[in-house]
Design a protein around this motif. Structure first.
Motif, PDB file in Angstrom:
ATOM      1  N   TRP A 182      26.737  44.123  43.435  1.00  0.00           N
ATOM      2  CA  TRP A 182      25.451  44.336  44.098  1.00  0.00           C
ATOM      3  C   TRP A 182      24.360  44.789  43.132  1.00  0.00           C
ATOM      4  CZ3 TRP A 182      23.089  49.274  45.183  1.00  0.00           C
ATOM      5  CH2 TRP A 182      21.950  49.184  46.013  1.00  0.00           C
ATOM      6  N   LEU A 183      24.686  45.715  42.234  1.00  0.00           N
ATOM      7  CA  LEU A 183      23.661  46.286  41.360  1.00  0.00           C
ATOM      8  C   LEU A 183      23.027  45.211  40.468  1.00  0.00           C
ATOM      9  CD1 LEU A 183      22.175  48.844  40.477  1.00  0.00           C
ATOM     10  CD2 LEU A 183      23.909  49.141  38.697  1.00  0.00           C
ATOM     11  N   ARG A 184      23.871  44.368  39.869  1.00  0.00           N
ATOM     12  CA  ARG A 184      23.361  43.299  39.015  1.00  0.00           C
ATOM     13  C   ARG A 184      22.474  42.350  39.832  1.00  0.00           C
ATOM     14  NH1 ARG A 184      25.949  41.042  34.359  1.00  0.00           N
ATOM     15  NH2 ARG A 184      27.790  42.236  34.963  1.00  0.00           N
ATOM     16  N   ARG A 185      22.917  42.117  41.077  1.00  0.00           N
ATOM     17  CA  ARG A 185      22.166  41.208  41.934  1.00  0.00           C
ATOM     18  C   ARG A 185      20.783  41.752  42.279  1.00  0.00           C
ATOM     19  NH1 ARG A 185      24.312  40.972  47.609  1.00  0.00           N
ATOM     20  NH2 ARG A 185      22.346  41.955  48.118  1.00  0.00           N
ATOM     21  N   VAL A 186      20.699  43.042  42.651  1.00  0.00           N
ATOM     22  CA  VAL A 186      19.381  43.567  43.027  1.00  0.00           C
ATOM     23  C   VAL A 186      18.465  43.683  41.802  1.00  0.00           C
ATOM     24  CG1 VAL A 186      20.071  44.748  45.143  1.00  0.00           C
ATOM     25  CG2 VAL A 186      20.065  46.005  42.999  1.00  0.00           C
ATOM     26  N   PRO A 240      11.879  38.991  55.545  1.00  0.00           N
ATOM     27  CA  PRO A 240      13.159  38.294  55.300  1.00  0.00           C
ATOM     28  C   PRO A 240      13.573  38.295  53.833  1.00  0.00           C
ATOM     29  CG  PRO A 240      11.481  36.766  56.164  1.00  0.00           C
ATOM     30  CD  PRO A 240      10.916  38.129  56.260  1.00  0.00           C
ATOM     31  N   TYR A 241      12.592  38.238  52.934  1.00  0.00           N
ATOM     32  CA  TYR A 241      12.937  38.234  51.507  1.00  0.00           C
ATOM     33  C   TYR A 241      13.580  39.564  51.097  1.00  0.00           C
ATOM     34  CZ  TYR A 241      12.603  37.866  46.458  1.00  0.00           C
ATOM     35  OH  TYR A 241      12.903  37.841  45.129  1.00  0.00           O
ATOM     36  N   LEU A 242      12.993  40.664  51.582  1.00  0.00           N
ATOM     37  CA  LEU A 242      13.499  41.984  51.185  1.00  0.00           C
ATOM     38  C   LEU A 242      14.920  42.237  51.689  1.00  0.00           C
ATOM     39  CD1 LEU A 242      10.332  44.249  51.624  1.00  0.00           C
ATOM     40  CD2 LEU A 242      11.316  43.339  49.497  1.00  0.00           C
ATOM     41  N   ARG A 243      15.303  41.551  52.770  1.00  0.00           N
ATOM     42  CA  ARG A 243      16.673  41.724  53.268  1.00  0.00           C
ATOM     43  C   ARG A 243      17.694  41.368  52.194  1.00  0.00           C
ATOM     44  NH1 ARG A 243      17.863  38.660  58.579  1.00  0.00           N
ATOM     45  NH2 ARG A 243      19.823  39.765  58.306  1.00  0.00           N
ATOM     46  N   GLY A 244      17.309  40.510  51.258  1.00  0.00           N
ATOM     47  CA  GLY A 244      18.206  40.106  50.186  1.00  0.00           C
ATOM     48  C   GLY A 244      18.653  41.262  49.296  1.00  0.00           C
ATOM     49  N   PHE A 245      17.887  42.346  49.302  1.00  0.00           N
ATOM     50  CA  PHE A 245      18.267  43.504  48.492  1.00  0.00           C
ATOM     51  C   PHE A 245      19.410  44.301  49.133  1.00  0.00           C
ATOM     52  CE2 PHE A 245      13.913  42.929  46.735  1.00  0.00           C
ATOM     53  CZ  PHE A 245      14.223  42.950  45.384  1.00  0.00           C
ATOM     54  N   GLY A 246      19.662  44.044  50.416  1.00  0.00           N
ATOM     55  CA  GLY A 246      20.694  44.803  51.129  1.00  0.00           C
ATOM     56  C   GLY A 246      22.082  44.550  50.566  1.00  0.00           C
ATOM     57  N   ARG A 247      22.924  45.569  50.614  1.00  0.00           N
ATOM     58  CA  ARG A 247      24.263  45.469  50.024  1.00  0.00           C
ATOM     59  C   ARG A 247      25.124  44.425  50.723  1.00  0.00           C
ATOM     60  NH1 ARG A 247      27.603  48.782  46.663  1.00  0.00           N
ATOM     61  NH2 ARG A 247      26.157  50.479  46.301  1.00  0.00           N
ATOM     62  N   GLY A 248      25.018  44.362  52.065  1.00  0.00           N
ATOM     63  CA  GLY A 248      25.884  43.430  52.813  1.00  0.00           C
ATOM     64  C   GLY A 248      25.202  42.126  53.165  1.00  0.00           C
ATOM     65  N   PHE A 249      24.082  41.817  52.518  1.00  0.00           N
ATOM     66  CA  PHE A 249      23.337  40.621  52.903  1.00  0.00           C
ATOM     67  C   PHE A 249      24.089  39.336  52.538  1.00  0.00           C
ATOM     68  CE2 PHE A 249      20.353  37.170  51.869  1.00  0.00           C
ATOM     69  CZ  PHE A 249      19.732  37.025  53.105  1.00  0.00           C
ATOM     70  N   HIS A 250      23.952  38.342  53.414  1.00  0.00           N
ATOM     71  CA  HIS A 250      24.397  36.980  53.095  1.00  0.00           C
ATOM     72  C   HIS A 250      23.360  36.006  53.647  1.00  0.00           C
ATOM     73  CE1 HIS A 250      26.620  33.194  53.282  1.00  0.00           C
ATOM     74  NE2 HIS A 250      27.280  33.673  52.249  1.00  0.00           N
ATOM     75  N   PRO A 251      23.029  34.935  52.893  1.00  0.00           N
ATOM     76  CA  PRO A 251      21.953  34.029  53.329  1.00  0.00           C
ATOM     77  C   PRO A 251      22.125  33.482  54.747  1.00  0.00           C
ATOM     78  CG  PRO A 251      22.570  33.529  51.073  1.00  0.00           C
ATOM     79  CD  PRO A 251      23.522  34.577  51.547  1.00  0.00           C
ATOM     80  N   TRP A 252      23.365  33.301  55.227  1.00  0.00           N
ATOM     81  CA  TRP A 252      23.534  32.734  56.562  1.00  0.00           C
ATOM     82  C   TRP A 252      23.321  33.743  57.673  1.00  0.00           C
ATOM     83  CZ3 TRP A 252      22.328  28.145  57.413  1.00  0.00           C
ATOM     84  CH2 TRP A 252      22.587  27.145  56.473  1.00  0.00           C
ATOM     85  N   GLN A 253      22.907  34.973  57.331  1.00  0.00           N
ATOM     86  CA  GLN A 253      22.516  35.919  58.384  1.00  0.00           C
ATOM     87  C   GLN A 253      21.185  35.507  59.006  1.00  0.00           C
ATOM     88  OE1 GLN A 253      22.686  39.655  56.321  1.00  0.00           O
ATOM     89  NE2 GLN A 253      24.915  39.680  56.318  1.00  0.00           N
TER      90      GLN A 253
END
Ligand SMILES: [Fe+2]
Ligand SMILES: [Fe+2]
Length: 285
Positions: A182-186, A240-253
């Motif tokens: 997650w950290l690398r991703r955010v 919707p873009y900021l939701r991507g920073f969430g730890r449990g986010f997945h695009p199909w949400q």
């Protein structure tokens, strides 16, 4: 992986070069923002394909393996279509060589300086950005692109539909195969957000300067509220873009917006992107 929305490999020919109005979206600023993205797509998408394909042999899941192939095919088609349009842009006398040259240099640095997993993190988060813009575009087609030139409207509509179809591929490879965390991703998303905003702003500023509109107050007074106002084109994408920073986010949400299904259905019956875009607009009117 979303079983109900398969990734379709379409071969779309928009007949470029073809006459397209200079401000094909109607609004000059919206046109130039779209043009700036178009200039970034061919090299950017090539980078996406590479960074996902680096993991090809490490993917055990046959479904994900197939999706990686379909993803690469779709991005390859987008690159081709946008490169054709970009050559038409150059004919407007804009002198845009520096855009690709500078992007090529910076992508070269990224290839040398960042690990496979970090480049994949860049790709996964940029794909989330692209998917968010795609869903925003499909949802606000009537507000912002209803009067646009049909071929250009179809180029962006088709591209948006496919960005939605493959939105989770790089994300899934990052999470399930590369296990980048997650950290690398955010951090990647944060950095890519700044990079894209900066790139697009510089290119749009240059193009509007060449158009003689950069210091034209009425242009900005009309465009800024449409793009960045309370219900503006981009403002609606922020949440919707900021939701991507969430730890449990997945695009199909996020579910695909209304016009998506209609485009897919219409194109399946008759492979014509312009007609499918018209059908989607009619179905969501
Ligand atoms: Fe694409
Ligand atoms: Fe994509």
């Amino acid at each position: 992986v979303s079983p109900e929305t398969p990734i379709v490999t379409r071969k779309v020919d928009l007949g470029f070069p073809a006459p397209v109005p200079r401000y094909w979206a109607g609004d000059p600023v919206l046109t130039r923002v779209s043009d700036a993205l178009s200039l970034l797509f061919p090299l950017g998408e090539q980078f996406f394909i590479e960074s996902v394909q680096t993991y090809r042999d490490r993917i055990d899941d046959p479904v994900l393996r197939r999706q990686v192939k379909e993803f690469a095919y779709q991005e390859g088609q987008h690159s081709k279509a946008h490169a054709a349009y970009n050559r038409m842009l150059a004919d407007q006398g804009l002198h845009l060589d520096w855009v690709e040259r500078s992007l090529q240099t910076r992508l070269g640095i990224a290839r040398r300086c960042f690990s496979d997993v970090t480049r994949l993190a860049f790709t996964a988060t940029l794909e989330h950005l692209t998917a968010t813009m795609a869903e925003g575009l499909l949802a606000s087609m009537h507000d912002h692109f209803a009067g646009a030139a049909p071929r250009m409207r179809a180029l962006y509509f088709w591209h948006a539909v496919e960005e939605v179809e493959h939105k989770a591929v790089a994300w899934d490879v990052y999470e399930r195969v590369a296990r980048g965390g997650w950290l690398r991703r955010v951090l990647a998303q944060f950095w890519m957000t700044l990079t894209v905003l900066l790139n697009v702003s510089v290119i749009v500023t240059y193009m509007l300067y060449r158009d003689g509109l950069l210091f034209d107050l009425p242009t900005w007074r009309r465009s800024l509220p449409r793009l960045w106002g309370r219900h503006g084109f981009f403002t609606r994408m922020i949440r919707p873009y900021l939701r991507g920073f969430g730890r449990g986010f997945h695009p199909w949400q996020t579910r695909p917006p209304a016009g998506f299904a209609e485009f897919v259905r219409s194109y399946r019956e008759r492979p014509d992107a312009v007609a499918a875009t018209q059908a989607a607009l009619a179905a969501t009117a």
